[in-house]
Write an enzyme that holds these catalytic residues in place. Structure first.
Site, PDB file in Angstrom:
ATOM      1  N   PRO A   1      73.185  56.763 109.604  1.00  0.00           N
ATOM      2  CA  PRO A   1      73.612  56.146 108.511  1.00  0.00           C
ATOM      3  C   PRO A   1      72.435  55.690 107.578  1.00  0.00           C
ATOM      4  O   PRO A   1      71.333  55.418 107.988  1.00  0.00           O
ATOM      5  CB  PRO A   1      74.167  54.519 109.160  1.00  0.00           C
ATOM      6  CG  PRO A   1      73.933  54.618 110.748  1.00  0.00           C
ATOM      7  CD  PRO A   1      73.383  56.104 110.807  1.00  0.00           C
ATOM      8  N   GLY A   2      72.929  55.668 106.301  1.00  0.00           N
ATOM      9  CA  GLY A   2      71.815  55.100 105.427  1.00  0.00           C
ATOM     10  C   GLY A   2      70.722  56.124 104.677  1.00  0.00           C
ATOM     11  O   GLY A   2      69.660  55.946 104.142  1.00  0.00           O
TER      12      GLY A   2
ATOM     13  N   GLY B   1      71.515  58.799 103.224  1.00  0.00           N
ATOM     14  CA  GLY B   1      71.648  59.285 101.722  1.00  0.00           C
ATOM     15  C   GLY B   1      72.870  60.499 101.843  1.00  0.00           C
ATOM     16  O   GLY B   1      72.732  61.163 100.987  1.00  0.00           O
ATOM     17  N   LYS B   2      73.778  60.513 102.668  1.00  0.00           N
ATOM     18  CA  LYS B   2      74.835  61.453 102.731  1.00  0.00           C
ATOM     19  C   LYS B   2      75.831  61.162 101.821  1.00  0.00           C
ATOM     20  O   LYS B   2      76.191  62.165 101.024  1.00  0.00           O
ATOM     21  CB  LYS B   2      75.325  61.601 104.425  1.00  0.00           C
ATOM     22  CG  LYS B   2      74.322  61.730 105.536  1.00  0.00           C
ATOM     23  CD  LYS B   2      75.113  61.942 106.712  1.00  0.00           C
ATOM     24  CE  LYS B   2      75.684  60.407 107.151  1.00  0.00           C
ATOM     25  NZ  LYS B   2      74.599  59.467 107.252  1.00  0.00           N
TER      26      LYS B   2
ATOM     27  N   HIS C   1      49.949  34.646 123.877  1.00  0.00           N
ATOM     28  CA  HIS C   1      50.478  35.809 123.974  1.00  0.00           C
ATOM     29  C   HIS C   1      50.469  36.815 122.955  1.00  0.00           C
ATOM     30  O   HIS C   1      50.048  38.103 123.357  1.00  0.00           O
ATOM     31  CB  HIS C   1      51.978  35.209 124.121  1.00  0.00           C
ATOM     32  CG  HIS C   1      53.051  36.476 124.316  1.00  0.00           C
ATOM     33  ND1 HIS C   1      53.789  36.318 125.610  1.00  0.00           N
ATOM     34  CD2 HIS C   1      53.401  37.215 123.471  1.00  0.00           C
ATOM     35  CE1 HIS C   1      54.615  37.492 125.260  1.00  0.00           C
ATOM     36  NE2 HIS C   1      54.495  37.942 124.339  1.00  0.00           N
ATOM     37  N   GLU C   2      50.145  36.446 121.730  1.00  0.00           N
ATOM     38  CA  GLU C   2      50.311  37.385 120.621  1.00  0.00           C
ATOM     39  C   GLU C   2      48.742  38.022 120.842  1.00  0.00           C
ATOM     40  O   GLU C   2      48.550  38.987 120.427  1.00  0.00           O
ATOM     41  CB  GLU C   2      50.437  36.992 119.385  1.00  0.00           C
ATOM     42  CG  GLU C   2      51.999  36.211 119.152  1.00  0.00           C
ATOM     43  CD  GLU C   2      52.914  37.584 119.548  1.00  0.00           C
ATOM     44  OE1 GLU C   2      52.858  38.666 119.321  1.00  0.00           O
ATOM     45  OE2 GLU C   2      53.989  37.217 120.094  1.00  0.00           O
TER      46      GLU C   2
ATOM     47  N   HIS D   1      48.505  40.795 123.113  1.00  0.00           N
ATOM     48  CA  HIS D   1      49.044  42.233 122.760  1.00  0.00           C
ATOM     49  C   HIS D   1      48.170  42.635 121.799  1.00  0.00           C
ATOM     50  O   HIS D   1      47.602  43.820 122.006  1.00  0.00           O
ATOM     51  CB  HIS D   1      50.491  41.794 121.928  1.00  0.00           C
ATOM     52  CG  HIS D   1      51.671  41.611 122.602  1.00  0.00           C
ATOM     53  ND1 HIS D   1      52.147  42.288 123.548  1.00  0.00           N
ATOM     54  CD2 HIS D   1      52.395  40.899 122.228  1.00  0.00           C
ATOM     55  CE1 HIS D   1      53.183  42.014 124.087  1.00  0.00           C
ATOM     56  NE2 HIS D   1      53.420  40.663 123.244  1.00  0.00           N
TER      57      HIS D   1
ATOM     58  N   ASP E   1      59.567  42.159 125.597  1.00  0.00           N
ATOM     59  CA  ASP E   1      58.456  43.032 126.058  1.00  0.00           C
ATOM     60  C   ASP E   1      58.801  43.763 127.267  1.00  0.00           C
ATOM     61  O   ASP E   1      58.360  45.256 127.422  1.00  0.00           O
ATOM     62  CB  ASP E   1      56.870  42.471 126.195  1.00  0.00           C
ATOM     63  CG  ASP E   1      56.578  41.684 124.995  1.00  0.00           C
ATOM     64  OD1 ASP E   1      57.072  41.835 123.737  1.00  0.00           O
ATOM     65  OD2 ASP E   1      55.818  40.692 125.234  1.00  0.00           O
TER      66      ASP E   1
HETATM   67  P1  ADP Z   1      74.936  57.338 104.188  1.00  0.00           P
HETATM   68  O1  ADP Z   1      75.854  57.881 103.624  1.00  0.00           O
HETATM   69  O2  ADP Z   1      74.055  58.577 104.800  1.00  0.00           O
HETATM   70  O3  ADP Z   1      75.190  56.261 105.221  1.00  0.00           O
HETATM   71  P2  ADP Z   1      74.205  56.317 101.525  1.00  0.00           P
HETATM   72  O4  ADP Z   1      74.118  57.780 100.820  1.00  0.00           O
HETATM   73  O5  ADP Z   1      75.314  55.533 101.483  1.00  0.00           O
HETATM   74  O6  ADP Z   1      73.881  56.531 103.102  1.00  0.00           O
HETATM   75  O7  ADP Z   1      73.037  55.821 101.215  1.00  0.00           O
HETATM   76  C1  ADP Z   1      73.046  54.051 100.815  1.00  0.00           C
HETATM   77  C2  ADP Z   1      72.143  53.647  99.612  1.00  0.00           C
HETATM   78  O8  ADP Z   1      70.865  54.209  99.988  1.00  0.00           O
HETATM   79  C3  ADP Z   1      72.235  54.911  98.500  1.00  0.00           C
HETATM   80  O9  ADP Z   1      73.299  54.579  97.556  1.00  0.00           O
HETATM   81  C4  ADP Z   1      70.771  54.932  97.901  1.00  0.00           C
HETATM   82  O10 ADP Z   1      70.829  53.989  97.039  1.00  0.00           O
HETATM   83  C5  ADP Z   1      69.897  54.949  99.012  1.00  0.00           C
HETATM   84  N1  ADP Z   1      69.358  56.266  99.586  1.00  0.00           N
HETATM   85  C6  ADP Z   1      69.766  56.537 100.847  1.00  0.00           C
HETATM   86  N2  ADP Z   1      69.245  57.755 100.888  1.00  0.00           N
HETATM   87  C7  ADP Z   1      68.381  57.920  99.789  1.00  0.00           C
HETATM   88  C8  ADP Z   1      67.696  59.184  99.520  1.00  0.00           C
HETATM   89  N3  ADP Z   1      67.481  60.001 100.342  1.00  0.00           N
HETATM   90  N4  ADP Z   1      67.065  58.990  98.206  1.00  0.00           N
HETATM   91  C9  ADP Z   1      67.472  57.802  97.303  1.00  0.00           C
HETATM   92  N5  ADP Z   1      68.060  56.901  97.747  1.00  0.00           N
HETATM   93  C10 ADP Z   1      68.626  56.822  98.843  1.00  0.00           C
HETATM   94 ZN    ZN Z   2      55.369  39.686 123.393  1.00  0.00          ZN
END
Ligand code: ADP
Ligand code: ZN
Length: 628
Positions: free
Chosen positions: A215-216, A218-219, A434-435, A438, A512
């Site tokens: 997801p995300g 750009g499909k 702790h940090e 690491h 961790d």
């Molecule tokens: P998907 O359909 O893969 O889940 P989207 O096409 O809906 O992802 O992407 C969401 C938004 O993220 C787009 O509207 C755009 O603003 C941005 N985005 C994602 N991929 C790209 C890309 N390759 N280039 C430019 N913008 C992108």
């Molecule tokens: Zn830690």
């Protein structure tokens, strides 16, 4: 208009029903006072007396004829905040009143509300009346419609759940970082624009393209860009919209969608999350799902029903091509698959360039630096990142986005919202050790990614964080690097144990340890990096997935299973010993770094390395352009 009324009634009735029961519930308690509702926690009578003796009680309100009381008390465990609790009182406690007087506590009695009965009666009447009125209304409306009374059951059909955009306004220029995918899809634009070029030589124009990727990435954007470049309308629907409660609704939506599309050809139909409808038929727990199968069959029928030259191209997106029904992937359907992956560093830079077009960046900001800091970010993450940075900039009343805002935005996108730092006390020091643990392992081990910064500013669930700069240019990970990562992840717990002792180690290392176990296990079962030899003992996807076989078969015997466990153990123990040794040998620099960290909240990687280098040699690591 006429539909919305019916929907309104249909939805109002259940809502009223639910509301009604809550309402009844409120009265059957016999208490109409809202104070009751705010006291969610309870306290025993004994505890209450203890509190009373310790002068912690400030106010007591009696309810239900003295059977319960809402008590306001000061809780020293919660920074002396007042707390409202409910106490059930024993039937005869007259001495309580004396005691309250003696302690000077405010108290008051509230009468039992008896108008509840009237309201209850009214409530009982209101609901059936509303129901009858609602049904009456429903029937009247539906018989008024041209289609007659039968229309009442037709919902779903006429609701157009797909969207149509005559012009998407998106061009290939707006999509960045996924060059291969763009190139492959360039051809689709030509199909749409000049189909004769292909049909003249007898080529069959593909009907469907499957975009595969997380997801995300750009499909959707790509599909829109195709429509935009070819200047054709864009129809979109999500696979989950097809899956409805009523059998047949999904199929009728598919029909509607294709009907509309044919009227508007040439055009693009985009189906997001096609796996929601396109799962293998007859798979999953409890057999198939009638509705989904009907919908899928309808989709296949429609795809077969139009000739390749009608000018409709269907683009579908999924993250799980492996669960799709084979029939969908046959020639003549989605026979082209295009991978759309999260961009690499160069791709990220390009995406950032696209999204920085309409942002005001300070001249000091280099997009390359941001690209370097954001491994694994998708296009959508990057767009979101720049937007967050812009919001921060506006909030800080700056002229343009500077690296500080970008940095804060990255931290926020990756690790969550910033919390308030702890005051200097033992637990803050423990977290600091702790940090530093690491970070120290990360700095001293040659194979470990370099430290980017160490911070005690809490974010999300974490009280402190150590950030490393991963090296992306190298594709493969060596055994030494995996071990270094495990040792680094154990560094936090090792520091706790060496400095504070066995009894003081905390739950802070839980996350961790989870990572450590995961990495060690993969070394043994997937990468053949243990005494068990180069065997792959586990399938890549460990998860149960309903689209395929439910039970995943393990490829080894019980005996091997226990050997795997012991190998995992050996790896982790070796790394842990190594981490503890490093803590013991570097105690003085740790103490100094902890003091500095508690004072400054954040130490950046360069400073960290310089301080460590004063005490012990720091191995050279591949150089990156400095960040910040
Ligand atoms: P998907 O359909 O893969 O889940 P989207 O096409 O809906 O992802 O992407 C969401 C938004 O993220 C787009 O509207 C755009 O603003 C941005 N985005 C994602 N991929 C790209 C890309 N390759 N280039 C430019 N913008 C992108
Ligand atoms: Zn830690």
């Amino acid at each position: 208009m006429k539909f919305s009324w019916r929907v309104l009634v249909l939805w109002t009735l259940p809502a009223l029903l639910v509301g009604f029961f809550f309402w009844q519930g409120a009265f059957s308690n016999g208490i109409g006072d809202m104070g009751q509702n705010t006291a969610n926690s309870r306290m025993t009578y004994g505890r209450f007396l203890e509190y009373l003796d310790a002068n912690r009680v400030t106010t007591v309100d009696f309810y239900e004829g003295g059977r319960t009381a809402i008590v306001e008390a000061v809780d020293p465990e919660l920074d002396n905040r007042t707390q409202k609790v409910r106490v059930e009182l024993p039937p005869n406690a007259p001495e309580l009143i004396d005691k309250l007087k003696e302690k000077g506590v405010n108290f008051d009695a509230h009468p039992v509300r008896n108008d509840g009965a009237i309201w209850g009666l009214l409530g009982n009447l209101i609901f059936p009346v509303l129901l009858i009125a609602g049904l009456f209304f429903l029937f009247r409306r539906s018989s008024n419609l041209p289609g007659g009374p039968g229309q009442a059951m037709n919902f779903g059909k006429s609701k157009a759940r797909f969207q149509m955009e005559a012009k998407t306004g998106v061009m290939f220029d707006d999509v960045a970082g996924i060059e291969e995918a763009k190139e492959e899809l360039q051809e689709v634009v030509t199909f749409l624009k000049q189909p004769e070029k292909f049909t003249a030589v007898g080529a069959r124009i593909p009907k469907g393209v499957l975009l595969v990727g997380p997801p995300g990435t750009g499909k959707t954007l790509l599909a829109k860009a195709i429509a935009g470049e070819a200047a054709v309308p864009f129809f979109s629907i999500s696979g989950s919209e097809f899956v409805e409660m009523f059998v047949g609704v999904g199929a009728s939506r598919v029909r509607d969608l294709f009907k509309k599309a044919k009227e508007n050809a040439p055009c693009i139909i985009f189906i997001d999350e096609i796996d929601a409808v396109g799962r293998q038929r007859g798979a999953g727990i409890g057999g198939g799902n009638d509705e989904r199968e009907q919908t899928l069959n309808q989709l296949l029928t429609e795809m077969d029903g139009f000739e390749g030259n009608t000018g409709i191209i269907i683009i579908a997106a999924t993250n799980r091509p492996d669960v799709l029904d084979a029939a969908l992937l046959r020639p003549g359907r989605f026979d082209r698959q295009v991978m759309v992956d999260a961009p690499d560093i160069k791709g990220r830079l390009e995406v950032l360039q696209v999204h920085a077009r309409n942002k005001k960046l300070d001249p000091s900001v280099s997009l390359e630096t941001i690209a370097r800091r954001t491994p694994g970010f998708t296009g959508a993450d990057l767009a979101n990142l720049l937007n967050e940075a812009a919001i921060l900039t506006a909030r800080r009343r700056k002229e343009g986005i500077t690296l500080t805002e970008i940095d804060d935005a990255v931290d926020r996108v990756v690790a969550g919202m910033e919390g308030t730092p702890l005051v200097d006390n033992k637990s803050k020091r423990l977290i600091a050790y702790h940090e530093i643990g690491h970070a120290l392992v990360g700095t001293l081990l040659k194979d470990h990614d370099p430290v980017q910064k160490v911070t005690l500013v809490p974010r999300g669930q974490a009280q402190g964080l150590t950030w490393f700069t991963p090296n992306e240019e190298q594709g493969l990970t060596t055994r030494g690097q995996l071990k270094a990562r495990i040792t680094g992840a154990l560094g936090g717990r090792a520091a706790e144990e060496v400095i504070f002792g066995d009894a003081e180690v905390t739950t802070g290392a839980g996350n961790d340890l989870q990572q450590v176990t995961g990495m060690a296990r993969q070394m043994v079962t997937r990468f053949g990096m243990s005494e068990l030899g180069p065997l792959s003992l586990e399938s890549q996807s460990g998860e149960v997935f309903l689209g395929r076989d439910w039970m995943s078969r393990s490829d080894y015997s019980e005996a091997i299973a226990s050997r795997i466990d012991s190998q995992v153990r050996t790896i982790v123990e070796e790394c842990y010993d190594n981490a503890k040794r490093m803590m013991r040998e570097n105690r003085s620099v740790m103490d100094r770094l902890v003091d500095l960290l508690v004072e400054k909240e954040t130490i950046d990687g360069e400073e960290f390395r310089q301080i460590v280098a004063e005490y012990t040699p720091v191995p050279d690591k591949p150089q990156y352009t400095p960040i910040l």
